[in-house]
Scaffold this motif. Structure first.
Motif, PDB file in Angstrom:
ATOM      1  N   UNK A   1       0.860  -1.184   0.000  1.00  0.00           N
ATOM      2  CA  UNK A   1       0.000   0.000   0.000  1.00  0.00           C
ATOM      3  C   UNK A   1       0.892   1.228   0.000  1.00  0.00           C
ATOM      4  N   UNK A   2       0.578   2.156  -0.889  1.00  0.00           N
ATOM      5  CA  UNK A   2       1.278   3.435  -0.927  1.00  0.00           C
ATOM      6  C   UNK A   2       0.379   4.468  -0.244  1.00  0.00           C
ATOM      7  N   UNK A   3       0.735   4.834   0.981  1.00  0.00           N
ATOM      8  CA  UNK A   3      -0.029   5.868   1.694  1.00  0.00           C
ATOM      9  C   UNK A   3       0.568   7.218   1.319  1.00  0.00           C
ATOM     10  N   UNK A   4      -0.169   7.956   0.534  1.00  0.00           N
ATOM     11  CA  UNK A   4       0.305   9.243   0.025  1.00  0.00           C
ATOM     12  C   UNK A   4      -0.337  10.358   0.831  1.00  0.00           C
ATOM     13  N   UNK A   5       0.483  11.198   1.432  1.00  0.00           N
ATOM     14  CA  UNK A   5      -0.087  12.421   2.003  1.00  0.00           C
ATOM     15  C   UNK A   5      -0.334  13.379   0.846  1.00  0.00           C
ATOM     16  N   UNK A   6      -1.510  13.973   0.818  1.00  0.00           N
ATOM     17  CA  UNK A   6      -1.848  14.893  -0.269  1.00  0.00           C
ATOM     18  C   UNK A   6      -0.695  15.844  -0.554  1.00  0.00           C
TER      19      UNK A   6
ATOM     20  N   UNK B   1      -1.349   7.717  12.557  1.00  0.00           N
ATOM     21  CA  UNK B   1      -2.083   6.771  13.401  1.00  0.00           C
ATOM     22  C   UNK B   1      -1.839   5.326  12.997  1.00  0.00           C
ATOM     23  N   UNK B   2      -1.762   5.057  11.702  1.00  0.00           N
ATOM     24  CA  UNK B   2      -1.604   3.676  11.225  1.00  0.00           C
ATOM     25  C   UNK B   2      -0.153   3.232  11.203  1.00  0.00           C
ATOM     26  N   UNK B   3       0.729   4.091  10.701  1.00  0.00           N
ATOM     27  CA  UNK B   3       2.112   3.671  10.425  1.00  0.00           C
ATOM     28  C   UNK B   3       3.137   4.258  11.383  1.00  0.00           C
ATOM     29  N   UNK B   4       2.725   5.214  12.228  1.00  0.00           N
ATOM     30  CA  UNK B   4       3.683   5.828  13.139  1.00  0.00           C
ATOM     31  C   UNK B   4       4.677   6.733  12.448  1.00  0.00           C
ATOM     32  N   UNK B   5       4.302   7.241  11.281  1.00  0.00           N
ATOM     33  CA  UNK B   5       5.172   8.099  10.476  1.00  0.00           C
ATOM     34  C   UNK B   5       4.441   9.412  10.198  1.00  0.00           C
ATOM     35  N   UNK B   6       5.169  10.521  10.275  1.00  0.00           N
ATOM     36  CA  UNK B   6       4.572  11.821   9.983  1.00  0.00           C
ATOM     37  C   UNK B   6       5.217  12.395   8.717  1.00  0.00           C
ATOM     38  N   UNK B   7       4.632  12.120   7.553  1.00  0.00           N
ATOM     39  CA  UNK B   7       5.263  12.511   6.289  1.00  0.00           C
ATOM     40  C   UNK B   7       5.008  13.973   5.937  1.00  0.00           C
ATOM     41  N   UNK B   8       5.854  14.496   5.074  1.00  0.00           N
ATOM     42  CA  UNK B   8       5.638  15.831   4.514  1.00  0.00           C
ATOM     43  C   UNK B   8       4.544  15.749   3.453  1.00  0.00           C
ATOM     44  N   UNK B   9       3.972  16.891   3.105  1.00  0.00           N
ATOM     45  CA  UNK B   9       2.981  16.900   2.034  1.00  0.00           C
ATOM     46  C   UNK B   9       3.615  16.412   0.740  1.00  0.00           C
ATOM     47  N   UNK B  10       2.934  15.496   0.064  1.00  0.00           N
ATOM     48  CA  UNK B  10       3.452  14.930  -1.171  1.00  0.00           C
ATOM     49  C   UNK B  10       4.328  13.711  -0.979  1.00  0.00           C
ATOM     50  N   UNK B  11       4.650  13.377   0.269  1.00  0.00           N
ATOM     51  CA  UNK B  11       5.506  12.216   0.538  1.00  0.00           C
ATOM     52  C   UNK B  11       4.655  10.944   0.592  1.00  0.00           C
ATOM     53  N   UNK B  12       5.271   9.815   0.255  1.00  0.00           N
ATOM     54  CA  UNK B  12       4.585   8.522   0.227  1.00  0.00           C
ATOM     55  C   UNK B  12       5.240   7.563   1.205  1.00  0.00           C
ATOM     56  N   UNK B  13       4.417   6.932   2.033  1.00  0.00           N
ATOM     57  CA  UNK B  13       4.884   5.900   2.969  1.00  0.00           C
ATOM     58  C   UNK B  13       4.405   4.554   2.430  1.00  0.00           C
ATOM     59  N   UNK B  14       5.329   3.633   2.221  1.00  0.00           N
ATOM     60  CA  UNK B  14       5.004   2.341   1.617  1.00  0.00           C
ATOM     61  C   UNK B  14       4.907   1.273   2.700  1.00  0.00           C
ATOM     62  N   UNK B  15       3.745   0.588   2.733  1.00  0.00           N
ATOM     63  CA  UNK B  15       3.484  -0.451   3.721  1.00  0.00           C
ATOM     64  C   UNK B  15       3.408  -1.814   3.053  1.00  0.00           C
ATOM     65  N   UNK B  16       3.929  -2.825   3.724  1.00  0.00           N
ATOM     66  CA  UNK B  16       3.811  -4.203   3.235  1.00  0.00           C
ATOM     67  C   UNK B  16       2.433  -4.739   3.577  1.00  0.00           C
ATOM     68  N   UNK B  17       1.852  -5.506   2.672  1.00  0.00           N
ATOM     69  CA  UNK B  17       0.579  -6.160   2.966  1.00  0.00           C
ATOM     70  C   UNK B  17       0.751  -7.103   4.144  1.00  0.00           C
TER      71      UNK B  17
END
Length: 203
Positions: free
Chosen positions: A52-57, A172-188
């Protein structure tokens, strides 16, 4: 006259006790970010699926949250992407396409800044209410996060899902606070595991 030991105990307030316990627990819990991949390896891993690619707007006009009385049905009442953010979103889509990443599904929060990011980057999307911001009302956070965790747990190993959402949801889900436009990649699967992060795309 108080002994040094008495003074120490009096300074050991309940707040300090809670703080120390939190530090001990944090040290005992394995980090979900311990095995993050480099960006080049991460793009190869994404293309394989099961992520899953969690993208912050993307970048917005300045501000925090949304104006008072904002309406999800009216983009003009919300905090929206600025010109740089729109370019960022397009650049994200181009970067993933060049790496051979073809999302199975693109899901978005109902906020216009997320929908616009998804549309500009991927051309289409479906609104998933669980990705909606709970910045203004934290009462919905546990149910939304649990639903996303469950969805991540049943993701097929061939799927590549994109979730365009907000900082609070990713934190809340990944424990990561990304910058706007940054993507956090999660393993299924479970537990939630961060594979790495794609930095803000450069337009």
């Amino acid at each position: 006259m108080r002994s040094p030991h008495t003074f120490t105990l009096q300074r050991f307030t309940p707040l300090r006790f809670v703080f120390i316990c939190a530090l001990v627990l944090a040290a005992a819990i394995p980090s979900t970010r311990a095995a993050e991949l480099s960006e080049a390896d991460l793009l190869k891993r994404i293309a394989q699926g099961g992520v899953v690619l969690m993208v912050r707007h993307a970048q917005t006009v300045s501000g925090i949250g949304d104006p008072p009385g904002f309406d999800l049905a009216k983009c003009a009442t919300q905090r929206n992407l600025d010109a740089r953010g729109r370019d960022q979103a397009r650049a994200l889509g181009s970067r993933l396409a060049r790496a051979g990443v073809r999302p199975t599904r693109v899901l978005s929060s109902a906020w216009c800044r997320c929908k616009d990011t998804a549309q500009l980057a991927f051309g289409s999307y479906t609104v998933l209410p669980e990705l909606n911001s709970f910045f203004e009302d934290r009462r919905t956070e546990p149910a939304q996060t649990a639903a996303l965790r469950e969805r991540l747990g049943r993701l097929a190993t061939t799927d590549i899902e994109v979730w365009v959402t907000h900082q609070v949801n990713i934190q809340a889900l990944a424990g990561v606070s990304p910058a706007m436009g940054e993507t956090v990649v999660l393993a299924a699967g479970q537990p939630v595991r961060v594979l790495g992060r794609l930095a803000q795309p450069v337009p």
